[in-house]
Design an enzyme around this catalytic site. Structure first.
Site, PDB file in Angstrom:
ATOM      1  N   HIS A 187      48.434  20.363  48.988  1.00  0.00           N
ATOM      2  CA  HIS A 187      48.923  20.215  47.607  1.00  0.00           C
ATOM      3  C   HIS A 187      50.081  21.197  47.442  1.00  0.00           C
ATOM      4  O   HIS A 187      49.968  22.354  47.888  1.00  0.00           O
ATOM      5  CB  HIS A 187      47.842  20.628  46.591  1.00  0.00           C
TER       6      HIS A 187
ATOM      7  N   CYS B 200      44.561  26.109  40.639  1.00  0.00           N
ATOM      8  CA  CYS B 200      43.847  24.832  40.695  1.00  0.00           C
ATOM      9  C   CYS B 200      42.783  24.739  39.606  1.00  0.00           C
ATOM     10  O   CYS B 200      42.482  23.663  39.100  1.00  0.00           O
ATOM     11  CB  CYS B 200      43.135  24.667  42.030  1.00  0.00           C
TER      12      CYS B 200
HETATM   13  N1  ARG Z   1      38.758  20.150  47.226  1.00  0.00           N
HETATM   14  C1  ARG Z   1      39.847  19.804  46.368  1.00  0.00           C
HETATM   15  C2  ARG Z   1      40.670  18.686  47.001  1.00  0.00           C
HETATM   16  O1  ARG Z   1      40.794  18.654  48.190  1.00  0.00           O
HETATM   17  C3  ARG Z   1      40.692  20.997  46.104  1.00  0.00           C
HETATM   18  C4  ARG Z   1      41.780  20.767  45.127  1.00  0.00           C
HETATM   19  C5  ARG Z   1      42.551  21.990  44.825  1.00  0.00           C
HETATM   20  N2  ARG Z   1      43.520  21.730  43.846  1.00  0.00           N
HETATM   21  C6  ARG Z   1      44.800  22.115  43.907  1.00  0.00           C
HETATM   22  N3  ARG Z   1      45.531  21.930  42.840  1.00  0.00           N
HETATM   23  N4  ARG Z   1      45.331  22.619  45.014  1.00  0.00           N
HETATM   24  O2  ARG Z   1      41.195  17.829  46.330  1.00  0.00           O
END
Ligand code: ARG
Length: 264
Positions: A164, A258
């Site tokens: 991300h 997040c």
């Molecule tokens: N386990 C989540 C996923 O893989 C983590 C998301 C984290 N969010 C972020 N904005 N980086 O989607």
């Protein structure tokens, strides 16, 4: 500057599936520690900074709902709701949409493309920095351009550990960004340099501590305290910094930003 934020308590948070390189179902979350880390972050926002934090009820079976930033992108009162890549997270959108409508945020649209909200997309002044490569579709940039009527700078993520955009890049103020360069391809690094006047570079080691997964109001930055050297770079650039531990959430590939949906 006071912020309004939406958070989701980690009641049902855990590692129940693996959709990024940080997640391992055998590396289970300590719920007591996760709750404390979440409460500490909540306390920083509400008590230390006096920000307005709203809460959405967590839903059993949606362990990643705690990462509220991923549900949408909000800009100028308009909300573009996420279309998550993985089926495990797709049901989250309807819960957030319901919350928005019940709380008076009715200007919403569901993204037509794969689009993971604040996970991949960061508002910087009147522009949006848009990541794609692992989760969001590059076509989402065109949709954002039309819907938000602003410039969208598309950045291609190439390192799976930073799946991300908000794990490798943070907007500290309208003209300052910090990022780990090798997380995005070289053409994207060039585009970023042409767009943003002040850029702080982080090392791979610093990025792994999740301090780039930060929340800033342009003056104070809240981020993981894993990498003191990165926090010192923020201080040297003139920001106040509040470090806090988010290590239970890193087991899921997440950090302070997040857990935080910035609404205004
Ligand atoms: N386990 C989540 C996923 O893989 C983590 C998301 C984290 N969010 C972020 N904005 N980086 O989607």
């Amino acid at each position: 500057m006071t912020k309004t934020i939406l958070m989701c308590e980690p009641t049902h948070f855990g590692i129940e599936y693996e959709i990024n390189s940080w997640m391992h179902t055998d590396n289970s979350v300590d719920s007591v520690i996760a709750t404390k880390q979440w409460q500490d972050l909540y306390g920083i926002y509400t008590r230390k900074l006096g920000w307005n934090v709203k809460l959405i009820d967590p839903v059993k079976g949606l362990p990643d709902m705690v990462f509220a930033t991923d549900c949408c992108l909000i800009k100028d009162g308009k909300i573009l709701l996420s279309s998550f890549r993985y089926p495990q997270r797709q049901p989250e959108t309807a819960h957030f949409e319901k919350w928005f409508h019940e709380n008076g945020y009715t200007n919403t649209k569901l993204s037509e493309h794969l689009f993971e909200g604040g996970g991949d997309n960061l508002v910087c002044g009147n522009k949006i920095l848009a990541g794609h490569g692992f989760r969001s579709d590059p076509a989402a940039a065109t949709e954002m351009r039309e819907y938000f009527d602003c410039e969208v700078v598309s950045l291609k993520i190439v390192d799976p550990n930073f799946y991300h955009l908000d794990t490798s890049l943070t907007v500290l103020s309208d003209d300052t960004v910090a990022y780990y360069p090798a997380a995005i391809d070289e053409a994207s690094q060039k585009r970023l340099k042409l767009t943003i006047p002040n850029i702080i570079e982080a090392t791979h080691e610093e990025a792994k501590g999740f301090g780039l997964n930060a929340v800033s109001n342009g003056k104070t930055i809240v981020a993981s305290n894993e990498s003191e050297s990165l926090l010192n770079k923020y201080r040297a650039a003139g920001f106040e910094v509040i470090g806090t531990s988010i290590l239970e959430f890193r087991k899921s590939g997440g950090g302070a930003k997040c857990l935080t949906l910035e609404m205004s």
